[in-house]
Motif scaffolding. Structure first.
Motif, PDB file in Angstrom:
ATOM      1  N   MET A  20       0.843  -1.194   0.000  1.00  0.00           N
ATOM      2  CA  MET A  20       0.000   0.000   0.000  1.00  0.00           C
ATOM      3  C   MET A  20       0.884   1.252   0.000  1.00  0.00           C
ATOM      4  O   MET A  20       1.990   1.253   0.510  1.00  0.00           O
ATOM      5  N   ASP A  21       0.369   2.339  -0.585  1.00  0.00           N
ATOM      6  CA  ASP A  21       1.161   3.553  -0.753  1.00  0.00           C
ATOM      7  C   ASP A  21       1.401   4.266   0.564  1.00  0.00           C
ATOM      8  O   ASP A  21       2.456   4.856   0.786  1.00  0.00           O
ATOM      9  N   THR A  22       0.416   4.243   1.443  1.00  0.00           N
ATOM     10  CA  THR A  22       0.518   4.953   2.710  1.00  0.00           C
ATOM     11  C   THR A  22       0.685   3.966   3.848  1.00  0.00           C
ATOM     12  O   THR A  22       0.010   2.931   3.893  1.00  0.00           O
ATOM     13  N   LEU A  23       1.576   4.275   4.765  1.00  0.00           N
ATOM     14  CA  LEU A  23       1.750   3.447   5.949  1.00  0.00           C
ATOM     15  C   LEU A  23       0.856   4.010   7.048  1.00  0.00           C
ATOM     16  O   LEU A  23       1.121   5.072   7.601  1.00  0.00           O
ATOM     17  N   TYR A  24      -0.239   3.319   7.313  1.00  0.00           N
ATOM     18  CA  TYR A  24      -1.216   3.823   8.280  1.00  0.00           C
ATOM     19  C   TYR A  24      -0.795   3.429   9.697  1.00  0.00           C
ATOM     20  O   TYR A  24      -1.336   2.505  10.306  1.00  0.00           O
ATOM     21  N   ASP A  25       0.200   4.155  10.205  1.00  0.00           N
ATOM     22  CA  ASP A  25       0.752   3.855  11.521  1.00  0.00           C
ATOM     23  C   ASP A  25       0.512   5.026  12.464  1.00  0.00           C
ATOM     24  O   ASP A  25      -0.201   5.978  12.137  1.00  0.00           O
TER      25      ASP A  25
END
Length: 413
Positions: A1-6
């Motif tokens: 995925m393009d964004t790291l949802y952290d």
């Protein structure tokens, strides 16, 4: 995925939303004010950017949905969320954290695939009571608990009505009932929130798993006296409403102290005097009292003791009082099965967790009346809430986000 949802992504978004305030550098976003609308627009676009379909319901709740391609639309959803509005001079994390962690968790799951239920992220509208003196309106409406005749009469301190604010958004208060979700339409709801206390920090715990949420009983008290010149009216001849109100404030505090060990509290939260000029004896005082507790019998006892104290005080000082019980709700047990899933996830993630009760109202309290619901909480530094110094560490956010993600995934797969 393009964004790291952290946690770093969540914190970045928290800082962005914190910029939307009506009294910078403080953070104040009262429900449906321009600052709140800025935050709402930002959140709607953020949900869309995360691949969710966004809709606004009849109370103004923002609902972002991920609909898996091979899952039919009538399948019950798994939902999460909290709120964006704040108290005056509030904090960055209260409410907002739950919406953003919910969005990050659903975005993670969306990229995993293999789920059999749609997922929703909800930014509930008007959950704080700071503008219309009624809390959790968005979640109440979704749970079918909106009392439209009462809500039509709600106004803020400037005389602006809830009905007018909804109309400005293209919503009609008469259609509030359409915001209600049908029974069995939600498979499970999980809310993440910062702790509004210090139990987790004291016990060195990462996650609190809430068994019971206390519900508010809210009183509006009007004390009536007689106006007079403050310089020439003899003390013995006065019916000073503010003196009686001061005695009521102390009585509420003392009554609350007797019940605190049983998990109940009572607080005078607001006091307004009239006519409010420098040289006139106060002839009218409006007080607001909040009572919270997880045992209904304790709330009933506190309420009766407050009424008895007010009766005695106002009789002694010749200042009649009217007491209006604005809201009276019962504490609610949250879903044991979801709590066991959360507990198991904490163990697998090597996080320390404990069962706890919440003495503050949350969105989950209302959604629990129509669907299995849970509330997980993470530590907040020095238990400072509703304050610009409110702070939650990145590692605590990461822990909460991981637990929320795994819990929603297991409910949806």
């Amino acid at each position: 995925m393009d964004t790291l949802y952290d946690s770093a992504w969540v914190l970045e978004q928290i800082e962005q939303i914190a910029q939307f305030s009506q009294d910078k550098p403080n953070i104040t976003r009262l429900a449906f004010t321009p600052a709140d609308h800025q935050a709402r627009n930002y959140m709607s676009k953020l949900m869309e950017n995360c691949g969710l379909n966004v809709e606004i319901d009849a109370i103004g709740n923002i609902i972002g949905q991920f609909q898996p391609a091979d899952v039919e639309s009538h399948v019950p959803v798994v939902a999460t969320g909290s709120h964006l509005d704040t108290m005056p001079s509030g904090g960055k994390y209260d409410g907002v954290l739950g919406v953003l962690c919910g969005l990050a968790a659903v975005s993670r799951i969306r990229h995993r695939g293999e789920v059999k239920h749609p997922l929703k992220v909800i930014a509930f509208a008007a959950e704080e009571s700071s503008r219309f003196n009624l809390a959790n309106m968005g979640s109440k409406a979704m749970a079918g608990l909106a009392h439209i005749p009462t809500w039509k009469r709600l106004k803020d301190h400037n005389g602006v009505s809830l009905a007018d604010e909804l109309e400005a958004m293209g919503l009609l208060i008469e259609r509030l009932a359409t915001a209600a979700c049908s029974q069995n339409s939600i498979k499970g709801f999980v809310e993440l929130h910062i702790e509004q206390g210090q139990v987790l920090a004291q016990r060195k715990m990462n996650i609190g798993i809430v068994d019971t949420i206390s519900a508010p009983t809210r009183l509006k008290i009007i004390v009536t006296g007689t106006a007079g010149h403050s310089g020439v009216t003899d003390i013995a001849d006065r019916q000073d409403a503010l003196v009686s109100a001061a005695m009521i404030v102390l009585s509420v505090r003392n009554i609350a102290a007797e019940y605190e060990y049983q998990g109940a509290v009572a607080t005078v939260t607001a006091l307004h005097t009239y006519p409010g000029t420098a040289n006139v004896i106060v002839d009218r005082v409006e007080l607001w009292v909040d009572i919270f507790g997880t045992v209904h019998e304790n709330i009933v006892d506190i309420l009766q003791e407050i009424k008895d104290a007010i009766s005695s005080i106002t009789e002694d000082y010749g200042t009649p009082a009217a007491i209006d019980v604005v809201t009276s709700e019962k504490a609610i047990k949250l879903d044991a099965a979801i709590n066991r899933i959360i507990e198991k996830n904490c163990r697998q993630l090597n996080l320390r967790s404990m069962r706890i009760d919440s003495r503050t109202a949350h969105s989950a309290m209302n959604i629990a009346r129509i669907a299995p619901s849970a509330l997980l909480i993470i530590p907040c530094k020095d238990s400072i809430n509703h304050n610009s110094r409110e702070y939650t560490a990145s590692y605590d956010i990461a822990a909460g986000l991981d637990v929320l993600t795994e819990t929603l995934y297991q409910l949806a797969k």
